[in-house]
Write an enzyme that holds these catalytic residues in place. Structure first.
Site, PDB file in Angstrom:
ATOM      1  N   THR A  79      21.172 -32.169 -17.030  1.00 56.30           N
ATOM      2  CA  THR A  79      21.476 -32.821 -15.760  1.00 56.30           C
ATOM      3  C   THR A  79      20.769 -34.166 -15.576  1.00 56.30           C
ATOM      4  O   THR A  79      21.383 -35.150 -15.168  1.00 56.30           O
ATOM      5  CB  THR A  79      21.100 -31.883 -14.599  1.00 56.30           C
ATOM      6  OG1 THR A  79      21.952 -30.737 -14.688  1.00 56.30           O
ATOM      7  CG2 THR A  79      21.278 -32.547 -13.241  1.00 56.30           C
ATOM      8  N   ASN A 100      15.584 -32.632 -18.730  1.00 54.72           N
ATOM      9  CA  ASN A 100      15.207 -32.290 -17.358  1.00 54.72           C
ATOM     10  C   ASN A 100      13.685 -32.203 -17.273  1.00 54.72           C
ATOM     11  O   ASN A 100      13.087 -32.548 -16.261  1.00 54.72           O
ATOM     12  CB  ASN A 100      15.789 -30.934 -16.954  1.00 54.72           C
ATOM     13  CG  ASN A 100      17.263 -31.006 -16.636  1.00 54.72           C
ATOM     14  OD1 ASN A 100      17.809 -32.094 -16.415  1.00 54.72           O
ATOM     15  ND2 ASN A 100      17.921 -29.863 -16.615  1.00 54.72           N
ATOM     16  N   HIS A 337      27.349 -33.721 -17.704  1.00 57.38           N
ATOM     17  CA  HIS A 337      27.488 -32.978 -18.967  1.00 57.38           C
ATOM     18  C   HIS A 337      28.618 -31.990 -18.771  1.00 57.38           C
ATOM     19  O   HIS A 337      29.100 -31.812 -17.650  1.00 57.38           O
ATOM     20  CB  HIS A 337      26.190 -32.235 -19.320  1.00 57.38           C
ATOM     21  CG  HIS A 337      25.687 -31.379 -18.193  1.00 57.38           C
ATOM     22  ND1 HIS A 337      26.284 -30.204 -17.828  1.00 57.38           N
ATOM     23  CD2 HIS A 337      24.679 -31.564 -17.299  1.00 57.38           C
ATOM     24  CE1 HIS A 337      25.654 -29.690 -16.789  1.00 57.38           C
ATOM     25  NE2 HIS A 337      24.688 -30.511 -16.422  1.00 57.38           N
TER      26      HIS A 337
HETATM   27 ZN    ZN Z   1      23.894 -30.714 -14.627  1.00 59.58          ZN
END
Ligand code: ZN
Length: 544
Positions: A79, A100, A337
């Site tokens: 993300t 992340n 994604h």
């Molecule tokens: Zn994501």
């Protein structure tokens, strides 16, 4: 939620437009840029549902400029890296957002984990109670660039997740709201809470307090409603999004959450008169429910079908509200994604090699088995999960690190579920990739999200169709994060009223979005300062 949103909007006084043309941009620049990220919207999902769209996604897909082969070109398809590419024009390797979370073994905190959207140097910050910040993002966002030349422009973000809001908006931000607990909150200091936030949070609280009956699936979704028993307490595939009163988890993994996020975005746009000020404004929106639905139930079942159709409807309502405001707005929609569906359903569909990863591939476990053979104790490796970055544990003496690295590479590469294991030196020897993004080799994809100051000593790439979730649990049965196309191929859709519709199969990158929007605005982007390019196929007057 849709009803609440309408009531909420009616409660806000509409102000009269005060537009002037005093902006240093193209005279035909749109007054408002709306950049939407649908978290986890793979091109596989987009292609699957495209024929069934009737709402906002249909408007973008049919009346705008649709690139179905957009790429989050890098390997670390998570993300934060994904959102970091959307409005910076830079790949994670150059913007620094390589995951992340990454490990900094020199960090003061016990778990050594650094979150992408935090400033760990703020006193009292821990990885559980972090200080939200854009400190790790190298380079300006579209909003930052716009405000640098056009100070009257506003840069506003509304998102399901803090990291998405931060990565899309950047440093010079007027308003930034994302979910925290059961409402929307901000990290920005000295920002008074707008009425639209207060009303949205009240509407969310009221919605949550009520139980929600199961949704009625249309035939399209019903046909996908086959149950898969993943554990004695976990069945997915035929859920209908019903929820007990107060169940926040199930609220988030349902269309209700995106409904709330879009309601807030619309209300804030109206309250702030976005697109009606002295200069062009940017509103970034990241919708997280698709991601939560995908993680919880996979992407191929009735749950995702209900989510896709609701998202399409909710976006339709959102655009209709913007239309009524009369603002000249331009939209780009993409994703951070894609996703790999649950292997159990994939096998059912004929993907014979789909499987869950061997739990022993987790770096801590893997390194424990290696240690005795190297004359060491404990675990010689650390990581944050199966596949991706692996670090040599700081306890390994310096002289033995090359031996440990070589041994880890050989042992990982020999595992039947591993495609390849690349060392830092091997990755850094690869030039930053150029050329058609769909033809990049795997190590080129890895290079595009590798920053030697933050990434692991070794990058482990699982074979295609191997899910890194060894044992599914509630809320977590499917995921992404690989360099394979199901995780990296995402739609990129541009729309503005009066645009000539184009549907393109050309492979393009999400880093091309920012330079293209800059071209639309007449905002100069210094050559070489970004990885992306202005897409000439969009009708935008790209700089020569
Ligand atoms: Zn994501």
């Amino acid at each position: 939620m849709r009803k609440s949103a309408i009531i909420l909007l009616a409660g806000l006084a509409a102000c009269s437009p005060t537009a002037t043309s005093a902006q240093p941009l193209r005279p035909d620049a749109p007054r408002l840029i709306i950049a939407i990220s649908v978290d986890q919207l793979s091109s596989d999902l987009f292609d699957e549902y495209r024929p069934h769209l009737t709402g906002g996604l249909k408007r973008l897909a049919s009346d705008g400029i649709a690139f179905r082969n957009g790429y989050q070109s890098h390997a670390a398809t998570e993300t934060c890296p994904g959102h970091s590419t959307l409005l910076t024009g830079k790949r994670p390797a150059t913007n620094g957002i390589v995951g992340n979370t990454w490990l900094d073994q020199n960090a003061a905190r016990a778990d050594k984990a650094i979150y992408c959207a935090e400033d760990e140097n703020v006193a009292g910050s821990t990885s559980r109670n972090y200080t939200v910040s854009p400190a790790h993002l190298n380079g300006p966002t579209l909003g930052d660039r716009l405000k640098a030349v056009s100070p009257a422009s506003r840069n506003v973000a509304v998102a399901g997740k803090d990291r998405s809001a931060v990565m899309m908006s950047g440093r010079n931000v007027d308003q930034r709201w994302y979910r925290q607990g059961n409402g929307f909150a901000t990290d920005l200091k000295n920002v008074a809470v707008p009425r639209s936030v207060t009303l949205t949070n009240q509407a969310v609280a009221a919605a949550l307090a009520q139980a929600r009956p199961p949704l009625e699936p249309p035939a399209l979704c019903q046909a996908k409603g086959k149950p898969y028993v993943l554990s004695p307490s976990l069945t997915v595939g035929n859920g209908r999004m019903d929820r007990a009163a107060g169940d926040t988890s199930r609220f988030l993994r349902s269309p209700e959450f995106d409904g709330a996020t879009l309601a807030l975005a619309a209300a804030l746009a109206q309250e702030m008169n976005l697109g009606r000020g002295q200069a062009t404004d940017v509103l970034s929106i990241s919708l997280a429910a698709t991601d939560y639905v995908g993680h919880a139930y996979g992407s191929g079942g009735m749950e995702m079908c209900l989510q896709m159709l609701a998202l399409d409807r909710e976006l339709g309502d959102f655009f209709a509200q913007l239309d009524r405001s009369g603002v000249d707005y331009a939209v780009v929609l993409s994703a951070d994604h894609g996703v790999m569906d649950i292997p159990e359903r994939l096998r059912d569909k004929g993907v014979a090699d789909a499987a869950r990863a061997d739990a022993g591939l987790e770096p801590g476990e893997f390194g424990k088995l290696m240690a005795p053979q190297l004359g060491l104790t404990g675990s010689v490796l650390r990581g944050l999960g199966i596949g991706g970055d692996v670090w040599i544990d700081a306890s390994v003496p310096g002289a033995q690190r090359p031996t440990v690295l070589r041994a880890a590479k050989v042992r990982y590469a020999g595992h039947p579920q591993v495609h390849a294991a690349f060392t830092r030196d091997e990755i850094m020897a690869v030039p930053m990739p150029t050329g058609p993004v769909d033809k990049w080799t795997v190590i080129q994809r890895v290079r595009a999200s590798f920053d030697p100051a933050r990434s692991g000593d070794l990058i482990v790439v699982l074979k295609q169709n191997i899910s890194p979730i060894a044992a599914p649990s509630s809320g977590y049965s499917a995921t992404h994060g690989s360099p394979w196309d199901y995780d990296r191929r995402v739609p990129i859709l541009f729309w503005r009223r009066g645009t000539t519709a184009i549907s393109s199969d050309e492979p393009v990158e999400t880093v091309d979005i920012m330079p293209t929007l800059a071209g639309m605005l007449g905002l100069a982007v210094q050559p070489g300062s970004v990885d992306g390019k202005c897409l000439t196929g969009t009708g935008v007057a790209c700089p020569r």
